[in-house]
Design a protein around this motif. Structure first.
Motif, PDB file in Angstrom:
ATOM      1  N   PRO A  51      -5.780   7.406 -34.967  1.00 33.61           N
ATOM      2  CA  PRO A  51      -6.875   7.957 -35.788  1.00 33.61           C
ATOM      3  C   PRO A  51      -7.043   9.477 -35.679  1.00 33.61           C
ATOM      4  O   PRO A  51      -7.657  10.080 -36.553  1.00 33.61           O
ATOM      5  N   THR A  52      -6.500  10.102 -34.625  1.00 35.50           N
ATOM      6  CA  THR A  52      -6.587  11.566 -34.509  1.00 35.50           C
ATOM      7  C   THR A  52      -5.247  12.119 -34.033  1.00 35.50           C
ATOM      8  O   THR A  52      -4.455  11.418 -33.381  1.00 35.50           O
ATOM      9  N   LEU A  53      -5.020  13.382 -34.320  1.00 36.84           N
ATOM     10  CA  LEU A  53      -3.820  14.062 -33.865  1.00 36.84           C
ATOM     11  C   LEU A  53      -3.813  14.169 -32.339  1.00 36.84           C
ATOM     12  O   LEU A  53      -2.757  14.041 -31.703  1.00 36.84           O
ATOM     13  N   GLU A  54      -4.985  14.354 -31.763  1.00 36.39           N
ATOM     14  CA  GLU A  54      -5.087  14.448 -30.304  1.00 36.39           C
ATOM     15  C   GLU A  54      -4.613  13.158 -29.631  1.00 36.39           C
ATOM     16  O   GLU A  54      -3.912  13.193 -28.620  1.00 36.39           O
ATOM     17  N   VAL A  55      -4.987  12.003 -30.187  1.00 32.48           N
ATOM     18  CA  VAL A  55      -4.561  10.719 -29.637  1.00 32.48           C
ATOM     19  C   VAL A  55      -3.042  10.574 -29.776  1.00 32.48           C
ATOM     20  O   VAL A  55      -2.369  10.102 -28.852  1.00 32.48           O
ATOM     21  N   CYS A  56      -2.491  11.011 -30.903  1.00 29.45           N
ATOM     22  CA  CYS A  56      -1.035  10.970 -31.085  1.00 29.45           C
ATOM     23  C   CYS A  56      -0.344  11.778 -29.999  1.00 29.45           C
ATOM     24  O   CYS A  56       0.639  11.326 -29.401  1.00 29.45           O
ATOM     25  N   ARG A  57      -0.848  12.970 -29.739  1.00 32.43           N
ATOM     26  CA  ARG A  57      -0.233  13.828 -28.721  1.00 32.43           C
ATOM     27  C   ARG A  57      -0.390  13.250 -27.315  1.00 32.43           C
ATOM     28  O   ARG A  57       0.513  13.386 -26.488  1.00 32.43           O
ATOM     29  N   GLU A  58      -1.514  12.604 -27.047  1.00 33.02           N
ATOM     30  CA  GLU A  58      -1.696  11.938 -25.750  1.00 33.02           C
ATOM     31  C   GLU A  58      -0.669  10.820 -25.577  1.00 33.02           C
ATOM     32  O   GLU A  58      -0.087  10.662 -24.498  1.00 33.02           O
ATOM     33  N   LYS A  59      -0.452  10.040 -26.638  1.00 35.94           N
ATOM     34  CA  LYS A  59       0.552   8.977 -26.595  1.00 35.94           C
ATOM     35  C   LYS A  59       1.945   9.565 -26.374  1.00 35.94           C
ATOM     36  O   LYS A  59       2.740   9.026 -25.604  1.00 35.94           O
ATOM     37  N   ARG A  60       2.244  10.673 -27.059  1.00 37.34           N
ATOM     38  CA  ARG A  60       3.532  11.344 -26.880  1.00 37.34           C
ATOM     39  C   ARG A  60       3.703  11.806 -25.441  1.00 37.34           C
ATOM     40  O   ARG A  60       4.753  11.599 -24.836  1.00 37.34           O
ATOM     41  N   ASP A  61       2.673  12.426 -24.870  1.00 32.38           N
ATOM     42  CA  ASP A  61       2.745  12.927 -23.500  1.00 32.38           C
ATOM     43  C   ASP A  61       2.976  11.796 -22.506  1.00 32.38           C
ATOM     44  O   ASP A  61       3.773  11.932 -21.566  1.00 32.38           O
ATOM     45  N   LYS A  62       2.308  10.669 -22.728  1.00 27.52           N
ATOM     46  CA  LYS A  62       2.493   9.505 -21.861  1.00 27.52           C
ATOM     47  C   LYS A  62       3.926   8.989 -21.979  1.00 27.52           C
ATOM     48  O   LYS A  62       4.564   8.649 -20.975  1.00 27.52           O
ATOM     49  N   TRP A  63       4.438   8.932 -23.204  1.00 27.46           N
ATOM     50  CA  TRP A  63       5.807   8.488 -23.452  1.00 27.46           C
ATOM     51  C   TRP A  63       6.799   9.431 -22.753  1.00 27.46           C
ATOM     52  O   TRP A  63       7.745   8.970 -22.107  1.00 27.46           O
ATOM     53  N   MET A  64       6.575  10.730 -22.878  1.00 31.01           N
ATOM     54  CA  MET A  64       7.461  11.719 -22.260  1.00 31.01           C
ATOM     55  C   MET A  64       7.473  11.536 -20.737  1.00 31.01           C
ATOM     56  O   MET A  64       8.523  11.639 -20.107  1.00 31.01           O
ATOM     57  N   LYS A  65       6.322  11.286 -20.166  1.00 26.90           N
ATOM     58  CA  LYS A  65       6.190  11.115 -18.713  1.00 26.90           C
ATOM     59  C   LYS A  65       6.963   9.883 -18.232  1.00 26.90           C
ATOM     60  O   LYS A  65       7.523   9.888 -17.127  1.00 26.90           O
ATOM     61  N   ASN A  66       6.998   8.828 -19.052  1.00 27.72           N
ATOM     62  CA  ASN A  66       7.601   7.560 -18.657  1.00 27.72           C
ATOM     63  C   ASN A  66       9.049   7.379 -19.098  1.00 27.72           C
ATOM     64  O   ASN A  66       9.637   6.347 -18.814  1.00 27.72           O
TER      65      ASN A  66
END
Length: 67
Positions: A51-66
Motif C-alpha cells: 500500500p505504500t512505497l515505504e512498505v515496499c522498500r522495507e520488504k526489499r531491505d528484508k529480502w536483501m538482508k536474507n
C-alpha cells in the motif's frame, strides 16, 4: 497507463528501483497500491506490491538482508 514492464518482463536496470501505482478494490473501498521492482547489481530481481512505497522498500531491505 504507466508500466514498469515490457512484454511482461521487468525493465528495471541493475542497482535501480522502478515502481508504479494502481488502484484495486478491497471490499467496497478502493485502495491505491504500489507495484515495485528492484534489481540488484548482479541482476537478481525483487518484486512486490504494497500500500505504500515505504512498505515496499522495507520488504526489499528484508529480502536483501536474507539473500
Amino acid at each position: 497507463m504507466n508500466s514498469i514492464n515490457k512484454n511482461g518482463c521487468s525493465v528495471c536496470q541493475p542497482g535501480k528501483e522502478n515502481y508504479t501505482t494502481y488502484t484495486t478494490k478491497l471490499g467496497r473501498k478502493r485502495v491505491r497500491m504500489y507495484q515495485y521492482d528492484y534489481r540488484t547489481e548482479d541482476g537478481e530481481l525483487f518484486s512486490c506490491c504494497a500500500p505504500t512505497l515505504e512498505v515496499c522498500r522495507e520488504k526489499r531491505d528484508k529480502w536483501m538482508k536474507n539473500r
